[in-house]
Design an enzyme around this catalytic site. Structure first.
Site, PDB file in Angstrom:
ATOM      1  N   ASP A   4       0.802  -1.235   0.000  1.00  0.00           N
ATOM      2  CA  ASP A   4       0.000   0.000   0.000  1.00  0.00           C
ATOM      3  C   ASP A   4       0.828   1.276   0.000  1.00  0.00           C
ATOM      4  O   ASP A   4       0.283   2.373   0.166  1.00  0.00           O
ATOM      5  CB  ASP A   4      -0.958   0.005   1.188  1.00  0.00           C
ATOM      6  CG  ASP A   4      -2.143  -0.920   0.946  1.00  0.00           C
ATOM      7  OD1 ASP A   4      -2.570  -1.035  -0.216  1.00  0.00           O
ATOM      8  OD2 ASP A   4      -2.632  -1.540   1.906  1.00  0.00           O
ATOM      9  N   ASP A  44      -6.270  -4.197  -5.733  1.00  0.00           N
ATOM     10  CA  ASP A  44      -5.969  -2.859  -5.213  1.00  0.00           C
ATOM     11  C   ASP A  44      -4.530  -2.429  -5.539  1.00  0.00           C
ATOM     12  O   ASP A  44      -4.226  -1.251  -5.674  1.00  0.00           O
ATOM     13  CB  ASP A  44      -6.141  -2.813  -3.686  1.00  0.00           C
ATOM     14  CG  ASP A  44      -7.186  -3.777  -3.152  1.00  0.00           C
ATOM     15  OD1 ASP A  44      -7.512  -4.759  -3.836  1.00  0.00           O
ATOM     16  OD2 ASP A  44      -7.672  -3.566  -2.038  1.00  0.00           O
TER      17      ASP A  44
HETATM   18  N1  GLY Z   1      -7.995  -3.043   0.595  1.00  0.00           N
HETATM   19  C1  GLY Z   1      -8.249  -1.829  -0.029  1.00  0.00           C
HETATM   20  C2  GLY Z   1      -9.676  -1.551  -0.206  1.00  0.00           C
HETATM   21  O1  GLY Z   1     -10.427  -1.732   0.734  1.00  0.00           O
HETATM   22  O2  GLY Z   1     -10.081  -1.153  -1.262  1.00  0.00           O
END
Ligand code: GLY
Length: 412
Positions: free
Chosen positions: A124, A186
């Site tokens: 992330d 993601d």
């Molecule tokens: N894990 C990232 C989202 O909730 O989109």
């Protein structure tokens, strides 16, 4: 002849499907600016601000209890949303020119600088550092910001597995789930930081890592119809896909709305960065399944949290609509005129619906209500969540740019 018929038919489908509802974009941007000022007031404690505490959510329960301020989380590597609030402040500074907001954007951004020197906790890092420092760099370019972005991109690239061809998403799940190498949809968004760093002093292999990740994901992470799994699990010896599963969606075979929104945004951005036509046609494919299925379970352009959620789990996900609206505005700049009008009209309708029916107004300090974070875990269901606000602001600024006849060049 055949081509002409296809074009005529697709124009007919697009024209019969929608007509755009136009918002007053400056009015909505001014609303965001006012909410930012309210939020900053609410974050003040003992006469000042704790810049290591990042707004994350306001829950449905909080609203019932009359709580109007953001719930914050410390800016640790485990908190994947830490970059969105600084990003909101940068967008607000860009719109309003308010010097106080600009200083606050810098102060919150600075609390994430340590990530450039830290072994990666997970993927992330792009969300964390590109939404914050990336926007800061775009608006007030400086060498210190550049160094943080490049340093963090080098950290992120350490999670790349060349046998598989993707970045590992959740190192912690390898042992826990028995997933030798996992990649979540993601993760596409984090590639934007790698592309930028490769052009601005980072290793040249950052570009190759991003392209390989996007290509491998395109080949393995999707069903035939263009809908995606949330998680792809790979074998580290053969590099082959073992299975596609969900984590935040309803079931392995369903279309989790935000996962699909990351795919739409991600492949649009990868096309911008590479200009490879295969990514442009793929961006359209993953978009078209979303738009085709949207009316099935939504009468207002905002999807259920999962397109296949059962009738007793029908909370909406405004955040997915914000991500898609922002991406569609960019995608509309790369396609033929009929498709461009269709994507832009869809985006305008999404923003109209979000602005008319999803704004928090006086209820609390966020811009929007009704997002869903992690339904299967019972977490952040029907809540205000900071990333919805981030992409809402981004989409509004992009719409304003397009109406002014200026192109979209990246975030912002
Ligand atoms: N894990 C990232 C989202 O909730 O989109």
């Amino acid at each position: 002849m055949k081509k002409k018929v296809i074009i005529a038919l697709s124009l007919l489908v697009c024209a019969s499907y929608i007509s755009a509802q136009r918002i007053d974009v400056d009015k909505e941007l001014n609303y965001c600016h006012q909410q930012v000022q309210r939020a900053l007031d609410g974050l003040k404690t003992n006469g000042g601000w704790d810049y290591s505490q990042m707004p994350r959510n306001i829950l449905a329960q909080d609203l019932k209890n009359g709580k109007t301020k953001w719930n914050c989380r410390p800016s640790t590597p485990e908190e994947w949303c830490g970059g969105f609030w600084p990003g909101v402040l940068w967008y607000d500074y860009e719109f309003s020119g308010d010097a106080f907001v600009g200083r606050q954007a810098n102060n919150y951004t600075a609390s994430l600088a340590y990530l450039a020197d830290r072994e990666p906790y997970d993927h992330d890092l792009g969300f964390l550092v590109y939404c914050s420092f990336g926007n800061g760099m775009r608006i007030v370019p400086n060498a210190a910001y550049r160094d943080v972005i490049v340093g963090t991109a080098e950290q992120l690239a350490k999670l790349y597995n060349p046998t598989v061809g993707t970045i590992l998403s959740w190192p912690r799940e390898v042992k826990k789930q028995g997933w030798p190498h996992n990649t979540i949809m993601d993760n596409m968004i984090n590639l934007e930081m790698l592309f930028w760093a490769s052009r601005n002093g980072g290793s040249s292999n950052l570009y190759d890592v991003a392209v390989d990740h996007a290509t491998t994901t395109m080949n393995n992470h999707f069903r035939k119809d263009g809908s995606c799994y949330h998680v792809a699990v790979y074998d580290t010896i053969s590099g082959k896909l073992i299975k596609g599963v969900t984590h935040q969606g309803y079931a392995d075979h369903t279309m989790w709305a935000r996962g699909q929104s990351w795919a739409i945004y991600g492949y649009t951005m990868v096309y911008r960065e590479t200009r490879d036509p295969k990514f442009l046609s793929f961006a359209q494919k993953v978009t078209d399944i979303y738009l085709k299925r949207l009316p099935e379970r939504s009468n207002d352009w905002v999807p259920l949290w999962d397109f296949d959620a059962p009738d007793n789990m029908t909370s909406k996900d405004a955040s997915a609509a914000c991500v898609v609206a922002s991406a569609l505005l960019e995608l509309s700049c790369y396609v033929d005129s009929a498709k461009a009008a269709y994507y832009r009209d869809c985006a305008e309708n999404m923003l109209y619906s979000l602005s008319r029916n999803y704004q928090s107004g006086e209820q609390c300090v966020s811009f929007l209500l009704h997002s869903t974070g992690h339904h299967p875990a019972g977490s952040e269901i029907d809540a205000a969540i900071i990333y919805a606000d981030y992409y809402y602001y981004e989409a509004l600024l992009r719409l304003r740019r397009l109406r002014q006849g200026r192109p979209i060049l990246g975030i912002g």
